[in-house]
Design an enzyme around this catalytic site. Sequence first.
Site, PDB file in Angstrom:
ATOM      1  N   MET A 198     -19.157   3.824  -3.281  1.00 32.48           N
ATOM      2  CA  MET A 198     -18.711   3.489  -1.931  1.00 32.48           C
ATOM      3  C   MET A 198     -17.778   2.297  -1.968  1.00 32.48           C
ATOM      4  SD  MET A 198     -19.840   5.490   0.313  1.00 32.48           S
ATOM      5  CE  MET A 198     -20.934   6.888   0.240  1.00 32.48           C
ATOM      6  N   CYS A 199     -16.561   2.508  -2.393  1.00 31.64           N
ATOM      7  CA  CYS A 199     -15.505   1.498  -2.362  1.00 31.64           C
ATOM      8  C   CYS A 199     -15.562   0.575  -3.570  1.00 31.64           C
ATOM      9  CB  CYS A 199     -15.531   0.668  -1.089  1.00 31.64           C
ATOM     10  SG  CYS A 199     -15.584   1.634   0.430  1.00 31.64           S
ATOM     11  N   ARG A 200     -14.451  -0.015  -3.861  1.00 29.77           N
ATOM     12  CA  ARG A 200     -14.290  -1.049  -4.875  1.00 29.77           C
ATOM     13  C   ARG A 200     -13.415  -2.134  -4.267  1.00 29.77           C
ATOM     14  NH1 ARG A 200     -17.901  -0.447  -8.857  1.00 29.77           N
ATOM     15  NH2 ARG A 200     -18.924  -0.301  -6.820  1.00 29.77           N
ATOM     16  N   ASN A 223     -12.294   6.881  -5.002  1.00 32.57           N
ATOM     17  CA  ASN A 223     -12.063   6.051  -3.820  1.00 32.57           C
ATOM     18  C   ASN A 223     -10.688   6.385  -3.268  1.00 32.57           C
ATOM     19  OD1 ASN A 223     -14.498   4.058  -3.962  1.00 32.57           O
ATOM     20  ND2 ASN A 223     -13.682   4.142  -6.048  1.00 32.57           N
ATOM     21  N   ASN A 271     -18.344  -3.007   0.565  1.00 31.00           N
ATOM     22  CA  ASN A 271     -18.641  -1.952  -0.391  1.00 31.00           C
ATOM     23  C   ASN A 271     -20.085  -1.532  -0.146  1.00 31.00           C
ATOM     24  OD1 ASN A 271     -19.181  -0.360  -2.670  1.00 31.00           O
ATOM     25  ND2 ASN A 271     -19.482  -2.138  -3.983  1.00 31.00           N
TER      26      ASN A 271
END
Length: 235
Positions: free
Chosen positions: A1-3, A41, A116
């Site tokens: 879930m995101c970086r 992502n 995140n």
Amino acid sequence: MCRHAAWLGPPRSLTSLIHEPGYGLLRQSYAPRLQRYGTVNADGFGIGWYDDATGPEPVRYRRAVPIWTDANLPGLARAARSGCLLAAVRSATVGMPIEETATAPFADGPWLLSHNGRVEREAVRELADDAESSCDSAWLAAAVFVRRRLGHPLGDALAEVVVHAGTKDPEARLNLLACDGTSIAATVWGDTLFLRLDDGVLVASEPLDDRSGWQAVPERSLVLASPAGVRIQPL
């Protein structure tokens, strides 16, 4: 879930977070090495930086497309230089909108914030009256900004929101990364975060390269970085 990743120190270009490192955010967008949830992502990206010539409010550039599709970004990232940088690539939680207003970094006055993770929106709705987007990350950002406008230090604002949301939603993942042009604050709650001290401080979801010196931040910690140094404390 995101970086996400941030830099505080002598001025650098944004490409130092995105394109230059072997595992910068461009590569992390399609081949993250340590991401626990999701595999790519590709639901948007955003960058933010501070320019003394334009005042205390940061400059932002956000898109709701994969970072590798934006032909303008490499040139922009080379030109954008600052002593405080923040960048993020997004993997949207199922059911959340894919739009620029749902893409980090979120901003209010001099503050930038990236999230995140995921959280039930009801766990944070009582902490803010409104948000830029209906997505969970925007509500987290709004809650932090409310406390910041009340005068709470940046780290305290992050800690209060994360502990409240994590208590309300035990399954929440709440890695926040925020800055104000002169300092960085970050939380570790459910995913990875690393530090590297060079002539400044790098904070990133996962190491941007294979050099030694990257330090994993313990789970449920708050990171505070300023020109005076770096401090890590439990949440």
